[in-house]
Design a protein around this motif. Structure first.
Motif, mmCIF file in Angstrom:
data_model
loop_
_atom_site.group_PDB
_atom_site.id
_atom_site.type_symbol
_atom_site.label_atom_id
_atom_site.label_comp_id
_atom_site.label_asym_id
_atom_site.label_seq_id
_atom_site.Cartn_x
_atom_site.Cartn_y
_atom_site.Cartn_z
ATOM 1 N N VAL A 59 0.824 -1.210 0.000
ATOM 2 C CA VAL A 59 0.000 0.000 0.000
ATOM 3 C C VAL A 59 0.857 1.259 0.000
ATOM 4 N N SER A 60 2.147 1.109 -0.270
ATOM 5 C CA SER A 60 3.054 2.260 -0.187
ATOM 6 C C SER A 60 2.684 3.361 -1.177
ATOM 7 N N ASP A 61 2.115 2.975 -2.321
ATOM 8 C CA ASP A 61 1.723 3.985 -3.312
ATOM 9 C C ASP A 61 0.266 4.406 -3.159
ATOM 10 N N ILE A 62 -0.416 3.888 -2.119
ATOM 11 C CA ILE A 62 -1.814 4.236 -1.869
ATOM 12 C C ILE A 62 -1.952 5.039 -0.588
ATOM 13 N N GLU A 63 -1.228 4.617 0.450
ATOM 14 C CA GLU A 63 -1.412 5.148 1.803
ATOM 15 C C GLU A 63 -1.123 6.654 1.897
ATOM 16 N N ASP A 64 -0.023 7.112 1.274
ATOM 17 C CA ASP A 64 0.343 8.532 1.361
ATOM 18 C C ASP A 64 0.067 9.208 0.029
ATOM 19 N N ARG A 65 -1.119 9.826 -0.084
ATOM 20 C CA ARG A 65 -1.483 10.483 -1.339
ATOM 21 C C ARG A 65 -0.927 11.895 -1.428
ATOM 22 N N ASN A 66 -0.175 12.343 -0.402
ATOM 23 C CA ASN A 66 0.507 13.638 -0.516
ATOM 24 C C ASN A 66 1.691 13.540 -1.473
ATOM 25 N N LYS A 67 2.175 12.320 -1.643
ATOM 26 C CA LYS A 67 3.292 12.086 -2.572
ATOM 27 C C LYS A 67 2.901 10.947 -3.514
ATOM 28 N N PRO A 68 1.892 11.201 -4.374
ATOM 29 C CA PRO A 68 1.377 10.115 -5.224
ATOM 30 C C PRO A 68 2.400 9.647 -6.245
ATOM 31 N N THR A 69 2.499 8.336 -6.357
ATOM 32 C CA THR A 69 3.367 7.738 -7.386
ATOM 33 C C THR A 69 2.620 7.638 -8.704
ATOM 34 N N TYR A 70 1.359 7.226 -8.624
ATOM 35 C CA TYR A 70 0.525 7.086 -9.820
ATOM 36 C C TYR A 70 -0.824 7.750 -9.571
ATOM 37 N N SER A 71 -1.494 8.098 -10.647
ATOM 38 C CA SER A 71 -2.844 8.651 -10.545
ATOM 39 C C SER A 71 -3.816 7.537 -10.154
ATOM 40 N N PHE A 72 -4.975 7.924 -9.654
ATOM 41 C CA PHE A 72 -5.991 6.924 -9.315
ATOM 42 C C PHE A 72 -6.426 6.148 -10.554
ATOM 43 N N ASP A 73 -6.505 6.818 -11.694
ATOM 44 C CA ASP A 73 -6.882 6.117 -12.926
ATOM 45 C C ASP A 73 -5.897 5.000 -13.238
#
Length: 563
Positions: free
Chosen positions: A257-271
């Protein structure tokens, strides 16, 4: 429609649970309650599904839903980690109970995860789409008030009560709240996007919904409501919901969940995240379909022949029995059988006249004295390792040798023997015994230790159907309940009993004259075999008693053919 006289609701539910067991390789206990609940709990080595009475929703629909959480591995532990991180971030800013903050996230996640699970189960079993739709309609009918929180908007949208969501109200005065129309649009999009996704799908949906949840929390705290509103507190068992028993990594579908949990530093868009998760969901579906296919292949197609180790001892005819039966059969074989044919010493006048009148071949009217092909007997012997007790297999070997010895001068008895057992991968080996000289191959084989009763029934009944005798008899010899492995994993006994019963239904259409000798069983073995074979089962205290029963059956059939 299922005939409930053949299969009760609970039997149908148990059979479905057995299928899921075979896929996930863990025991599933079904427990029933009168309470209006349905849930699943995992305990490492097994799962428990509780099915209650929910108005308008049948238990099989509830079972499909809860089994979906097991099949598609709801990522409980990863969700707990992510939600705990979010709750900890509030610690310095608010005085509200952190457990209630966790609850708000869990409340939303449960609704989103249920949407994901039902969409996947609908792809797996097509009728589930209709089941779940009807269930949502029934649940939604119980709602009366308008949706006034983001959570109720999410819940009402999921349960098809969009009519109770105020989508046209003016923007709220509270700057922390999202206008209801925007909240509704977000909810509908998330519920749609999460369908068909893999294990991370609902977590992605929750992360997307988090800004709305956070604004709701800020609004409640800003108005001095540190309880965050009890409109989401519908269950007093909060600690039981959150504090899950620690399980192994793969038991709870732990995901990254590393790319989900912190959305202040998003790796990918939700799409992008949803797109990747949908591909993962497709993979999950294919994996489960493949697993189902492997279970369904537990049939005679997985058979090899004569792959067993060679025995070292040939069967010894039981001389007392041979002497008695030889005398009886010899006298009976001297009784002439008259048939009409092209060969013979006398003309049958009635046949000559009938053929003449009908314009048929008049030469087919001679009285011929000969034997007609009479009986087929198949002895089907359990060759699993438990039969190698120093006596059972030896007695079976000698009994079959006795049969061959007795009929060696009788042409119209087709006697064959097969010895069967399976290896840990699910392949059944069948050794064919065609004469007394072959009886030394009636033995157990170390590479094939298990008892695939369902496969043996299918194989044996198909085999005897192709044998030549007009009268037919199958004699099964076994010493215990079914035991079978597929890909080195044991299939539950309850499942094997049901598979054996289904094989019997098919087999009785091929040959309904069958006797099953169960040698010195345990109470459990006896119950399993009774469920499979019904009143055809004969229990013997030892192999000697069993062979006496078999020889009496054998004697009766042969005498019936020769008389």
């Amino acid at each position: 429609m299922r005939n409930k006289q053949l299969l009760t609701d609970k039997e149908n539910e148990r059979m479905f649970a057995d299928i899921v067991e075979n896929i996930v390789k863990k025991r599933i206990d079904l427990r029933y309650t009168s309470k209006p609940i349905a849930n699943v709990e995992s305990y490492g080595e097994y799962h428990v599904i509780r099915l209650g009475n929910i108005k308008g929703v049948d238990k099989f629909t509830l079972l499909n839903h809860e089994a979906g959480h097991i099949l598609f591995n709801s990522p409980t532990k990863s969700a707990e980690y992510m939600i705990n991180c979010w709750a900890e971030a509030w610690k310095a800013d608010v005085v509200a109970d952190l457990n209630l903050i966790k609850k708000t996230y869990w409340y939303a996640l449960n609704l989103i995860e249920d949407q994901r699970i039902e969409s996947l189960m609908a792809k797996l079993y097509l009728y589930n789409k209709k089941r779940f739709y009807k269930a949502k309609l029934h649940v939604g009918r119980e709602y009366r008030c308008m949706a006034y929180t983001p959570f109720l908007v999410l819940e009402y949208a999921r349960f098809l009560r969009d009519d109770l969501i105020d989508k046209d109200s003016p923007p709220p005065n509270d700057p922390y709240l999202i206008p209801s129309d925007k909240c509704y649009d977000m909810v509908k999009k998330i519920l749609n996007e999460v369908e068909g996704t893999g294990k991370r799908g609902a977590l992605i949906g929750l992360a997307k919904f988090k800004p709305i949840i956070d604004k709701y929390i800020y609004s409640k705290i800003n108005h001095g409501d540190n309880t965050l509103g009890y409109d989401v507190d519908k269950d007093d068992r909060w600690e039981e919901e959150v504090d899950h028993t620690p399980l192994d990594y793969d038991e709870v579908g732990r995901v990254d969940v590393s790319d989900i949990e912190d959305r202040n530093k998003p790796t990918y868009s939700f799409d992008k995240l949803f797109e990747d998760s949908r591909k993962a969901g497709e993979g999950d579906i294919e994996w489960i379909k493949e697993a189902l296919s492997n279970i369904n292949k537990s049939s005679p197609s997985g058979v090899v022949e004569n792959d067993g180790g060679l025995g070292t001892v040939k069967g010894k005819p039981i001389e007392d029995i041979v002497g008695v039966l030889n005398t009886i059969f010899k006298e009976m074989t001297e009784i002439p059988k008259s048939v009409i044919g092209y060969d013979g010493d006398e003309i049958d006048i009635e046949s000559y006249i009938s053929n003449k009148v009908a314009g048929h071949d008049v030469t087919e009217c001679f009285i011929d004295i000969k034997y007609v092909k009479g009986a087929s007997i198949l002895v089907s012997v359990d060759g699993s390792s438990s039969m190698d007790d120093g006596y059972s297999m030896t007695r079976a070997r000698d009994m079959v040798a006795t049969m061959y010895k007795v009929i060696e001068n009788i042409d119209n008895i087709d006697l064959r023997t097969v010895v069967w057992s399976a290896n840990i991968m699910g392949v059944m080996n069948v050794t064919h015994i065609k004469s007394m000289e072959d009886t030394w191959n009636i033995c157990t084989t170390g590479d094939y230790p298990t008892t695939p009763t369902h496969l043996a029934i299918d194989y044996s009944t198909k085999m005897i159907k192709g044998m030549r005798g007009r009268k037919k008899l199958i004699i099964f010899i076994t010493d215990g309940q079914p035991e079978y492995m597929k890909n080195a994993t044991f299939i539950p006994t309850q499942t094997l009993v049901k598979m054996g019963r289904n094989s019997m239904v098919r087999g009785m259409r091929r040959c309904d004259n069958m006797v099953v000798i169960l040698i010195k069983p345990t109470d459990f073995s006896r119950k399993c075999c009774e469920d499979i074979f019904g009143n055809r089962l004969i229990v013997a205290d030892d192999m000697k008693s069993g062979s006496d029963i078999i020889m009496n059956k054998f004697k009766s059939l042969v005498m019936g053919v020769l008389s």
